[in-house]
Motif scaffolding. Structure first.
Motif, PDB file in Angstrom:
ATOM      1  N   GLY A  48      49.256 -10.003  51.606  1.00  0.00           N
ATOM      2  CA  GLY A  48      48.318  -9.368  50.690  1.00  0.00           C
ATOM      3  C   GLY A  48      47.463 -10.333  49.895  1.00  0.00           C
ATOM      4  O   GLY A  48      46.259 -10.115  49.735  1.00  0.00           O
ATOM      5  N   GLY A  49      48.070 -11.400  49.371  1.00  0.00           N
ATOM      6  CA  GLY A  49      47.300 -12.370  48.601  1.00  0.00           C
ATOM      7  C   GLY A  49      46.216 -13.009  49.435  1.00  0.00           C
ATOM      8  O   GLY A  49      45.080 -13.190  48.982  1.00  0.00           O
ATOM      9  N   TYR A  50      46.557 -13.359  50.665  1.00  0.00           N
ATOM     10  CA  TYR A  50      45.582 -13.962  51.575  1.00  0.00           C
ATOM     11  C   TYR A  50      44.481 -12.958  51.918  1.00  0.00           C
ATOM     12  O   TYR A  50      43.294 -13.291  51.905  1.00  0.00           O
ATOM     13  CB  TYR A  50      46.290 -14.413  52.854  1.00  0.00           C
ATOM     14  CG  TYR A  50      45.389 -15.089  53.867  1.00  0.00           C
ATOM     15  CD1 TYR A  50      45.123 -16.445  53.788  1.00  0.00           C
ATOM     16  CD2 TYR A  50      44.802 -14.365  54.887  1.00  0.00           C
ATOM     17  CE1 TYR A  50      44.296 -17.068  54.717  1.00  0.00           C
ATOM     18  CE2 TYR A  50      43.973 -14.970  55.822  1.00  0.00           C
ATOM     19  CZ  TYR A  50      43.730 -16.325  55.732  1.00  0.00           C
ATOM     20  OH  TYR A  50      42.901 -16.928  56.653  1.00  0.00           O
ATOM     21  N   PHE A  51      44.888 -11.712  52.209  1.00  0.00           N
ATOM     22  CA  PHE A  51      43.908 -10.695  52.584  1.00  0.00           C
ATOM     23  C   PHE A  51      42.891 -10.471  51.477  1.00  0.00           C
ATOM     24  O   PHE A  51      41.687 -10.396  51.740  1.00  0.00           O
ATOM     25  CB  PHE A  51      44.608  -9.376  52.924  1.00  0.00           C
ATOM     26  CG  PHE A  51      43.661  -8.307  53.410  1.00  0.00           C
ATOM     27  CD1 PHE A  51      43.472  -8.093  54.767  1.00  0.00           C
ATOM     28  CD2 PHE A  51      42.945  -7.537  52.511  1.00  0.00           C
ATOM     29  CE1 PHE A  51      42.594  -7.131  55.220  1.00  0.00           C
ATOM     30  CE2 PHE A  51      42.047  -6.568  52.951  1.00  0.00           C
ATOM     31  CZ  PHE A  51      41.871  -6.356  54.312  1.00  0.00           C
ATOM     32  N   VAL A  52      43.355 -10.343  50.241  1.00  0.00           N
ATOM     33  CA  VAL A  52      42.439 -10.051  49.136  1.00  0.00           C
ATOM     34  C   VAL A  52      41.419 -11.178  48.956  1.00  0.00           C
ATOM     35  O   VAL A  52      40.226 -10.927  48.725  1.00  0.00           O
ATOM     36  CB  VAL A  52      43.227  -9.794  47.837  1.00  0.00           C
ATOM     37  CG1 VAL A  52      42.289  -9.750  46.629  1.00  0.00           C
ATOM     38  CG2 VAL A  52      43.999  -8.488  47.939  1.00  0.00           C
ATOM     39  N   LYS A  53      41.861 -12.427  49.074  1.00  0.00           N
ATOM     40  CA  LYS A  53      40.921 -13.552  48.957  1.00  0.00           C
ATOM     41  C   LYS A  53      39.852 -13.500  50.041  1.00  0.00           C
ATOM     42  O   LYS A  53      38.666 -13.710  49.775  1.00  0.00           O
ATOM     43  CB  LYS A  53      41.680 -14.876  49.035  1.00  0.00           C
ATOM     44  CG  LYS A  53      42.491 -15.203  47.796  1.00  0.00           C
ATOM     45  CD  LYS A  53      43.194 -16.537  47.936  1.00  0.00           C
ATOM     46  CE  LYS A  53      44.026 -16.863  46.705  1.00  0.00           C
ATOM     47  NZ  LYS A  53      44.744 -18.155  46.845  1.00  0.00           N
ATOM     48  N   ARG A  54      40.265 -13.216  51.281  1.00  0.00           N
ATOM     49  CA  ARG A  54      39.296 -13.157  52.380  1.00  0.00           C
ATOM     50  C   ARG A  54      38.414 -11.920  52.263  1.00  0.00           C
ATOM     51  O   ARG A  54      37.213 -11.972  52.571  1.00  0.00           O
ATOM     52  CB  ARG A  54      40.032 -13.162  53.722  1.00  0.00           C
ATOM     53  CG  ARG A  54      40.810 -14.433  54.012  1.00  0.00           C
ATOM     54  CD  ARG A  54      39.918 -15.661  53.959  1.00  0.00           C
ATOM     55  NE  ARG A  54      38.898 -15.636  54.996  1.00  0.00           N
ATOM     56  CZ  ARG A  54      37.775 -16.353  54.972  1.00  0.00           C
ATOM     57  NH1 ARG A  54      37.522 -17.139  53.940  1.00  0.00           N
ATOM     58  NH2 ARG A  54      36.907 -16.274  55.959  1.00  0.00           N
ATOM     59  N   PHE A  55      38.981 -10.804  51.825  1.00  0.00           N
ATOM     60  CA  PHE A  55      38.198  -9.590  51.621  1.00  0.00           C
ATOM     61  C   PHE A  55      37.077  -9.840  50.612  1.00  0.00           C
ATOM     62  O   PHE A  55      35.931  -9.404  50.801  1.00  0.00           O
ATOM     63  CB  PHE A  55      39.106  -8.461  51.129  1.00  0.00           C
ATOM     64  CG  PHE A  55      38.378  -7.247  50.620  1.00  0.00           C
ATOM     65  CD1 PHE A  55      37.760  -6.368  51.488  1.00  0.00           C
ATOM     66  CD2 PHE A  55      38.314  -6.987  49.251  1.00  0.00           C
ATOM     67  CE1 PHE A  55      37.081  -5.244  51.011  1.00  0.00           C
ATOM     68  CE2 PHE A  55      37.645  -5.872  48.766  1.00  0.00           C
ATOM     69  CZ  PHE A  55      37.028  -4.992  49.650  1.00  0.00           C
ATOM     70  N   ARG A  56      37.399 -10.574  49.557  1.00  0.00           N
ATOM     71  CA  ARG A  56      36.384 -10.855  48.543  1.00  0.00           C
ATOM     72  C   ARG A  56      35.350 -11.853  49.038  1.00  0.00           C
ATOM     73  O   ARG A  56      34.226 -11.872  48.538  1.00  0.00           O
ATOM     74  CB  ARG A  56      37.069 -11.369  47.267  1.00  0.00           C
ATOM     75  CG  ARG A  56      37.819 -10.261  46.527  1.00  0.00           C
ATOM     76  CD  ARG A  56      38.679 -10.760  45.396  1.00  0.00           C
ATOM     77  NE  ARG A  56      39.203  -9.627  44.634  1.00  0.00           N
ATOM     78  CZ  ARG A  56      40.151  -9.717  43.711  1.00  0.00           C
ATOM     79  NH1 ARG A  56      40.700 -10.907  43.436  1.00  0.00           N
ATOM     80  NH2 ARG A  56      40.572  -8.647  43.063  1.00  0.00           N
ATOM     81  N   ALA A  57      35.713 -12.675  50.021  1.00  0.00           N
ATOM     82  CA  ALA A  57      34.730 -13.572  50.627  1.00  0.00           C
ATOM     83  C   ALA A  57      33.789 -12.800  51.539  1.00  0.00           C
ATOM     84  O   ALA A  57      32.597 -13.126  51.640  1.00  0.00           O
ATOM     85  CB  ALA A  57      35.440 -14.676  51.417  1.00  0.00           C
TER      86      ALA A  57
END
Length: 236
Positions: free
Chosen positions: A9-18
């Motif tokens: 989840g932490g990784y996904f949210v960072k990439r989603f915001r990118a």
């Protein structure tokens, strides 16, 4: 046999915001993208870098989303000396709504770890870079230049345990992992030894050769971020 999709989840949210900086705190949109980009792996496109699979629709076993509850306590900012209620921060409200929306998704399991109770204040990385370069002085730091050093506990462990369980119980024959950290190499190696087709989705981020060596395929189903969107993402 079906496919299991595991998402850091932490990784996904960072990439989603990118990828969608304009939706950085839009929990409804994030939840929809989590499910849509996960189930997109069930359709093997000819262009996908996956060897030995026909172009057909696979069955979904379950989507697993791993995250931690947001920081909920009050802390005194060391620069302003004022109390900050992190339970009302945009990040906390976003995570709470995101988790609530994910719980309503079909065949999606939410796996929550814990935050470390010790969360000392630290200077944000971008500001540290400026300090080391001599572009600013410590005395010039503003309240927004610091943040709590939050550490997640139990997330990586839960991912590893679920990979092992799925592999040993022969519940799936394919695992898709949304992540980009080499810490998952042991889990990937275990799954492959048990005959699991292990696919990594780094969401268009480059990965280390050491991680590439221990997966069976590489595929990103989300839109590829452009240089412009990457520049628009606020620093962590």
């Amino acid at each position: 046999m079906p496919t299991a999709v595991l998402i850091d989840g932490g990784y996904f949210v960072k990439r989603f915001r990118a990828i969608e900086p304009h939706n950085a705190y839009n929990a409804e949109r994030a939840a929809d993208c989590i499910f849509r980009w996960a189930v997109a792996h069930l359709s093997n496109r000819p262009a996908a870098k996956v060897v030995g699979h026909a172009n057909h629709r696979r069955e979904l076993y379950r989507v697993f989303f791993y995250d931690c509850p947001p920081l909920q306590k009050k802390m005194h900012n060391p620069i302003s000396k004022r109390a900050v209620d992190f339970s009302k921060s945009p990040e906390a409200l976003f995570r709470q709504e995101l988790h609530a929306r994910l719980l309503t998704k079909r065949k999606l399991a939410l796996r929550l770890g814990q935050l470390s109770t010790d969360a000392p204040w630290t200077i944000k990385p971008a500001k540290v870079t400026e300090l080391l370069a001599g572009k600013c002085e410590f005395a010039s730091l503003m309240p927004d230049d610091v943040m709590p050093a939050i550490r997640q506990k139990g997330v990586d462990m839960r991912i590893g345990v679920d990979v092992a369980s799925l592999a040993f119980k022969k519940q799936v024959d394919q695992i898709v992992l949304f992540a980009g950290d080499a810490d998952f190499v042991p889990a990937a190696k275990l799954a492959r030894r048990e005959g699991i087709d292990f696919i990594l989705d780094p969401m268009w981020r480059s990965i280390s050769p050491g991680l590439m060596e221990h997966i069976d395929g590489l595929r990103s189903t989300c839109p590829k971020p452009t240089p412009r969107t990457l520049k628009e993402v606020a620093p962590c």
